[in-house]
Scaffold this motif. Structure first.
Motif, PDB file in Angstrom:
ATOM      1  N   GLY A 146      30.986  44.110  35.377  1.00 38.15           N
ATOM      2  CA  GLY A 146      29.642  44.305  34.838  1.00 38.15           C
ATOM      3  C   GLY A 146      29.522  43.787  33.427  1.00 38.15           C
ATOM      4  N   LYS A 147      30.660  43.414  32.836  1.00 32.20           N
ATOM      5  CA  LYS A 147      30.666  42.924  31.461  1.00 32.20           C
ATOM      6  C   LYS A 147      31.643  41.761  31.357  1.00 32.20           C
ATOM      7  N   LYS A 148      31.107  40.567  31.192  1.00 28.94           N
ATOM      8  CA  LYS A 148      31.970  39.372  31.144  1.00 28.94           C
ATOM      9  C   LYS A 148      31.808  38.685  29.795  1.00 28.94           C
ATOM     10  N   ASP A 149      32.585  39.133  28.808  1.00 27.64           N
ATOM     11  CA  ASP A 149      32.561  38.472  27.507  1.00 27.64           C
ATOM     12  C   ASP A 149      33.591  37.350  27.497  1.00 27.64           C
ATOM     13  N   ALA A 150      33.574  36.550  26.423  1.00 27.25           N
ATOM     14  CA  ALA A 150      34.435  35.362  26.358  1.00 27.25           C
ATOM     15  C   ALA A 150      35.912  35.721  26.377  1.00 27.25           C
ATOM     16  N   ASP A 151      36.299  36.800  25.685  1.00 26.43           N
ATOM     17  CA  ASP A 151      37.705  37.184  25.635  1.00 26.43           C
ATOM     18  C   ASP A 151      38.203  37.646  27.001  1.00 26.43           C
ATOM     19  N   THR A 152      37.366  38.432  27.689  1.00 28.91           N
ATOM     20  CA  THR A 152      37.739  38.907  29.025  1.00 28.91           C
ATOM     21  C   THR A 152      37.909  37.731  29.984  1.00 28.91           C
ATOM     22  N   GLU A 153      36.979  36.794  29.905  1.00 26.32           N
ATOM     23  CA  GLU A 153      37.033  35.623  30.785  1.00 26.32           C
ATOM     24  C   GLU A 153      38.262  34.770  30.491  1.00 26.32           C
ATOM     25  N   ALA A 154      38.542  34.563  29.215  1.00 25.01           N
ATOM     26  CA  ALA A 154      39.704  33.742  28.840  1.00 25.01           C
ATOM     27  C   ALA A 154      41.003  34.379  29.317  1.00 25.01           C
ATOM     28  N   LEU A 155      41.134  35.693  29.130  1.00 25.90           N
ATOM     29  CA  LEU A 155      42.344  36.384  29.559  1.00 25.90           C
ATOM     30  C   LEU A 155      42.495  36.340  31.077  1.00 25.90           C
ATOM     31  N   GLY A 156      41.383  36.531  31.795  1.00 31.22           N
ATOM     32  CA  GLY A 156      41.429  36.506  33.261  1.00 31.22           C
ATOM     33  C   GLY A 156      41.901  35.171  33.800  1.00 31.22           C
ATOM     34  N   PHE A 157      41.336  34.084  33.281  1.00 26.89           N
ATOM     35  CA  PHE A 157      41.740  32.760  33.752  1.00 26.89           C
ATOM     36  C   PHE A 157      43.187  32.452  33.367  1.00 26.89           C
ATOM     37  N   GLU A 158      43.589  32.914  32.178  1.00 22.27           N
ATOM     38  CA  GLU A 158      44.967  32.703  31.742  1.00 22.27           C
ATOM     39  C   GLU A 158      45.950  33.410  32.675  1.00 22.27           C
ATOM     40  N   MET A 159      45.560  34.564  33.200  1.00 21.38           N
ATOM     41  CA  MET A 159      46.442  35.333  34.081  1.00 21.38           C
ATOM     42  C   MET A 159      46.404  34.846  35.528  1.00 21.38           C
ATOM     43  N   GLY A 160      45.419  34.003  35.866  1.00 23.26           N
ATOM     44  CA  GLY A 160      45.421  33.416  37.200  1.00 23.26           C
ATOM     45  C   GLY A 160      44.255  33.751  38.083  1.00 23.26           C
ATOM     46  N   VAL A 161      43.228  34.442  37.555  1.00 23.60           N
ATOM     47  CA  VAL A 161      42.043  34.706  38.368  1.00 23.60           C
ATOM     48  C   VAL A 161      41.297  33.393  38.599  1.00 23.60           C
ATOM     49  N   VAL A 162      40.663  33.247  39.764  1.00 24.19           N
ATOM     50  CA  VAL A 162      39.991  31.973  40.065  1.00 24.19           C
ATOM     51  C   VAL A 162      38.519  31.964  39.695  1.00 24.19           C
ATOM     52  N   ASP A 163      37.922  33.151  39.516  1.00 24.55           N
ATOM     53  CA  ASP A 163      36.499  33.196  39.181  1.00 24.55           C
ATOM     54  C   ASP A 163      36.117  34.619  38.786  1.00 24.55           C
ATOM     55  N   PHE A 164      34.914  34.749  38.211  1.00 24.73           N
ATOM     56  CA  PHE A 164      34.296  36.034  37.912  1.00 24.73           C
ATOM     57  C   PHE A 164      32.960  36.110  38.647  1.00 24.73           C
ATOM     58  N   ILE A 165      32.656  37.254  39.209  1.00 23.13           N
ATOM     59  CA  ILE A 165      31.325  37.509  39.768  1.00 23.13           C
ATOM     60  C   ILE A 165      30.772  38.732  39.057  1.00 23.13           C
ATOM     61  N   SER A 166      29.611  38.550  38.432  1.00 21.03           N
ATOM     62  CA  SER A 166      29.025  39.610  37.618  1.00 21.03           C
ATOM     63  C   SER A 166      28.250  40.603  38.464  1.00 21.03           C
ATOM     64  N   LYS A 167      28.355  41.872  38.098  1.00 27.54           N
ATOM     65  CA  LYS A 167      27.548  42.933  38.706  1.00 27.54           C
ATOM     66  C   LYS A 167      26.277  43.118  37.868  1.00 27.54           C
ATOM     67  N   PRO A 168      25.172  43.518  38.456  1.00 25.84           N
ATOM     68  CA  PRO A 168      24.966  43.603  39.917  1.00 25.84           C
ATOM     69  C   PRO A 168      24.804  42.208  40.497  1.00 25.84           C
ATOM     70  N   PHE A 169      25.183  42.028  41.757  1.00 23.61           N
ATOM     71  CA  PHE A 169      25.116  40.712  42.372  1.00 23.61           C
ATOM     72  C   PHE A 169      24.201  40.768  43.592  1.00 23.61           C
ATOM     73  N   SER A 170      23.609  39.632  43.896  1.00 24.16           N
ATOM     74  CA  SER A 170      22.783  39.534  45.102  1.00 24.16           C
ATOM     75  C   SER A 170      23.650  39.081  46.259  1.00 24.16           C
ATOM     76  N   ASN A 171      23.249  39.463  47.458  1.00 25.16           N
ATOM     77  CA  ASN A 171      24.041  39.090  48.630  1.00 25.16           C
ATOM     78  C   ASN A 171      24.206  37.578  48.790  1.00 25.16           C
ATOM     79  N   PRO A 172      23.137  36.778  48.659  1.00 23.08           N
ATOM     80  CA  PRO A 172      23.303  35.328  48.816  1.00 23.08           C
ATOM     81  C   PRO A 172      24.257  34.719  47.788  1.00 23.08           C
ATOM     82  N   VAL A 173      24.155  35.178  46.535  1.00 20.00           N
ATOM     83  CA  VAL A 173      25.034  34.641  45.493  1.00 20.00           C
ATOM     84  C   VAL A 173      26.480  34.996  45.798  1.00 20.00           C
ATOM     85  N   LEU A 174      26.708  36.260  46.158  1.00 14.79           N
ATOM     86  CA  LEU A 174      28.066  36.703  46.480  1.00 14.79           C
ATOM     87  C   LEU A 174      28.644  35.899  47.642  1.00 14.79           C
ATOM     88  N   LEU A 175      27.859  35.765  48.698  1.00 13.31           N
ATOM     89  CA  LEU A 175      28.332  35.049  49.893  1.00 13.31           C
ATOM     90  C   LEU A 175      28.630  33.590  49.584  1.00 13.31           C
TER      91      LEU A 175
END
Length: 345
Positions: A82-111
């Motif tokens: 629900g909170k995607k700041d630059a530091d969180t995103e940078a750390l996630g990608f550095e650790m190996g996550v492939v993407d972020f999906i922000s909450k709340p999300f719509s069904n079409p976007v998620l799919l």
């Protein structure tokens, strides 16, 4: 149907994701990382949707544990947040996550986001399989080329039957023992051992330019004849350089050239063609020297009887620090019983 794990400590989020995806994917909803790791013992998913802010084990720690376990390290992970700041995103990608999906999300976007990632993975997997297939075909072609060229030499040299076949097996034995015993691993850990072994088959390719009279002489060579025979090392380099000039500077050919040009060098600098000393001699040549000499010792010639395996072992042991790399002599002594099996096959 592909399998997706959804890990989130909020029931509403789990229900929302399941409703959006269950028509297209096999979805497992889990309230904690602990539940996920329990299920991983039974099912390996194609994708994990992982909440970051969870009690006990948060998303970052969960991701760290996944990547640290070779059973799960290749599973793609998307962070739900629900909170995607630059530091969180940078750390996630550095650790190996492939993407972020922000909450709340719509069904079409998620799919669509999930479909995109899984389709990309399928494409990468398909291309990887094709590349591996092409690499294997290339290796087979190189092996065939090496065999044809090596056989041309061996058929001319009536005195060394199956020498190339045996020395190739000795090379494999030595390389395996070197890895097992930590000798020169800084160099050979990155080698393609199958390709290296195949390249060694061309170590005597230069003999193709040596006169049949010298090559098949049923007696000891004169000093002049031996000087001519010694030219086969540089001639082998020249032949392989010609192939490189026509077909490109490849890994296989570069290794073949090193085997051909340096397998008669000696550790103390008294070898040929360049009189290289110690580690100036390419490792390929130092390995080949042991395989080549051992096979010559245990093989019968018109001008000599075959030495026994035990006699050959003593000669090579005594040659450590003189003819041979002493580290490689130690390796030979650890695996010499494998050599005698090749001789008696």
């Amino acid at each position: 149907m592909k399998t997706i794990f959804v890990v989130d400590d909020t029931h509403v989020n789990l229900i929302t994701v399941k409703n959006a995806l269950s028509e297209h994917y096999n979805v497992h909803t889990l309230l904690s990382a602990s539940e996920m790791f329990d299920l991983l013992n039974e099912i390996i998913p194609d994708l994990i949707l992982l909440d970051i802010l969870m009690p006990k084990i948060n998303g970052f720690e969960t991701l760290r544990q996944l990547k640290a376990d070779k059973r799960y390290a290749e599973i793609s992970v998307i962070f739900l947040t629900g909170k995607k700041d630059a530091d969180t995103e940078a750390l996630g990608f550095e650790m190996g996550v492939v993407d972020f999906i922000s909450k709340p999300f719509s069904n079409p976007v998620l799919l669509n986001r999930i479909k995109l990632h899984l389709d990309v993975e399928d494409t990468i997997r398909d291309r990887t399989e094709k590349l591996e297939f092409r690499t294997q075909k290339l290796l087979q072609l190189q092996n065939s080329m090496a065999s044809v060229l090596a056989n041309m030499v061996e058929h001319r040299d009536n005195l060394t039957g199956r020498h190339i076949e045996r020395t190739t097996k000795y090379i494999k034995i030595l390389l395996k023992s070197m890895l097992e015993n930590g000798i020169y691993t800084d160099q050979i850990s990155d080698w393609n051992l199958e390709m290296i072994s195949s390249a060694s088959r061309l170590h005597d390719i230069g003999k193709i330019v040596i006169s049949d009279i010298i090559l098949n002489k049923p007696d000891f060579m004169t000093a002049d004849e031996f000087e001519k025979m010694k030219t086969h090392a540089l001639e082998g380099e020249n032949i392989i350089n010609s192939i490189i000039a026509d077909s490109g500077d490849g890994y296989f050919l570069q290794n073949a050239k090193l085997f051909a040009g340096s397998h008669h060098e000696k550790w103390d600098g008294t070898g040929y063609p360049r009189g290289l000393k110690g580690t100036e001699i390419p490792l390929q040549g130092r390995i080949m020297a042991i395989a080549d000499v051992y096979d010559a010792l245990v093989s019968e010639r018109p001008y000599k009887k075959a030495f026994s395996h035990e006699e050959a072992v003593v000669i090579i042991k005594d040659g450590g620090g003189k003819h041979f790399d002493p580290e490689l002599v130690n390796i030979f002594l650890l695996c010499e019983k494998e050599f005698v099996k090749v001789v008696t096959e």
